[in-house]
Design an enzyme around this catalytic site. Structure first.
Site, PDB file in Angstrom:
ATOM      1  N   ASP A  31       0.858  -1.190   0.000  1.00 40.03           N
ATOM      2  CA  ASP A  31       0.000   0.000   0.000  1.00 40.03           C
ATOM      3  C   ASP A  31       0.894   1.240   0.000  1.00 40.03           C
ATOM      4  OD1 ASP A  31      -1.754   2.190   0.969  1.00 40.03           O
ATOM      5  OD2 ASP A  31      -3.188   0.586   1.338  1.00 40.03           O
ATOM      6  N   ILE A  32       0.559   2.239  -0.812  1.00 36.82           N
ATOM      7  CA  ILE A  32       1.378   3.464  -0.867  1.00 36.82           C
ATOM      8  C   ILE A  32       1.118   4.377   0.323  1.00 36.82           C
ATOM      9  CG2 ILE A  32       1.668   3.411  -3.371  1.00 36.82           C
ATOM     10  CD1 ILE A  32      -0.483   5.648  -3.516  1.00 36.82           C
ATOM     11  N   ASN A  88     -13.072  -3.720   2.776  1.00 35.35           N
ATOM     12  CA  ASN A  88     -14.094  -2.684   2.918  1.00 35.35           C
ATOM     13  C   ASN A  88     -15.055  -2.769   1.736  1.00 35.35           C
ATOM     14  OD1 ASN A  88     -12.726  -1.612   5.206  1.00 35.35           O
ATOM     15  ND2 ASN A  88     -11.336  -0.534   3.847  1.00 35.35           N
ATOM     16  N   SER A  96     -11.991   3.180  -1.081  1.00 32.55           N
ATOM     17  CA  SER A  96     -11.694   4.346  -1.917  1.00 32.55           C
ATOM     18  C   SER A  96     -11.355   3.974  -3.360  1.00 32.55           C
ATOM     19  CB  SER A  96     -10.556   5.175  -1.303  1.00 32.55           C
ATOM     20  OG  SER A  96      -9.395   4.395  -1.164  1.00 32.55           O
ATOM     21  N   HIS A 101     -10.572  -5.668  -3.003  1.00 29.52           N
ATOM     22  CA  HIS A 101      -9.215  -5.905  -2.511  1.00 29.52           C
ATOM     23  C   HIS A 101      -9.219  -6.214  -1.025  1.00 29.52           C
ATOM     24  CE1 HIS A 101      -9.995  -1.566  -2.107  1.00 29.52           C
ATOM     25  NE2 HIS A 101      -9.138  -1.556  -1.090  1.00 29.52           N
ATOM     26  N   LEU A 102      -8.255  -7.011  -0.634  1.00 32.65           N
ATOM     27  CA  LEU A 102      -8.009  -7.304   0.773  1.00 32.65           C
ATOM     28  C   LEU A 102      -6.826  -6.473   1.237  1.00 32.65           C
ATOM     29  CD1 LEU A 102      -8.105 -11.218   1.012  1.00 32.65           C
ATOM     30  CD2 LEU A 102      -9.889  -9.614   1.676  1.00 32.65           C
ATOM     31  N   HIS A 103      -6.888  -6.021   2.472  1.00 32.91           N
ATOM     32  CA  HIS A 103      -5.752  -5.396   3.141  1.00 32.91           C
ATOM     33  C   HIS A 103      -5.163  -6.450   4.081  1.00 32.91           C
ATOM     34  CE1 HIS A 103      -6.951  -1.103   2.325  1.00 32.91           C
ATOM     35  NE2 HIS A 103      -8.116  -1.709   2.157  1.00 32.91           N
TER      36      HIS A 103
END
Length: 115
Positions: A31-32, A88, A96, A101-103
């Site tokens: 993640d950036i 999310n 966003s 996607h998974l974090h």
């Protein structure tokens, strides 16, 4: 269904990312804007905007996202210390980029509830 998001571009190799794992159907990258010392995003190459858009035919792909999360945690040294996996769904939940996607987050003590 449009896949013209930053994640769609990463999935197609049109945009650079710090990739930590990939296969034919999945890409995982840092993640950036990390929220933990380790914060990796895992996306399907197939464009699916939100969890609400998943179809029965996507069941195996969704399972592969979680298998990839397990592998990313192993590669990042988080398996023993613990990690969090989050998805999310929608703006109100903090999504966003509208590409499922998974974090995967870890590397420090994570608090609950998250916020």
């Amino acid at each position: 269904m449009s896949d013209d998001t930053i994640f769609g571009k990463i999935a197609r190799g049109e945009m650079d990312a710090d990739i930590v794992y990939e296969n034919e159907r999945i890409v995982a990258f840092r993640d950036i804007n990390p929220q933990a010392p380790t914060h990796v995003l895992i996306i399907p190459r197939k464009s699916i905007p939100t969890l609400n858009d998943i179809e029965p035919d996507d069941a195996s792909l969704m399972g592969e996202l979680f298998l990839a999360a397990k592998e990313v945690a192993r590669l990042e040294g988080l398996s023993e210390s613990g990690y969090r996996v989050v998805m999310n769904c929608g703006e109100g939940a903090g999504q966003s980029v509208f590409h499922v996607h998974l974090h995967v987050m870890g590397g420090r003590k994570l608090k609950w509830p998250p916020g």
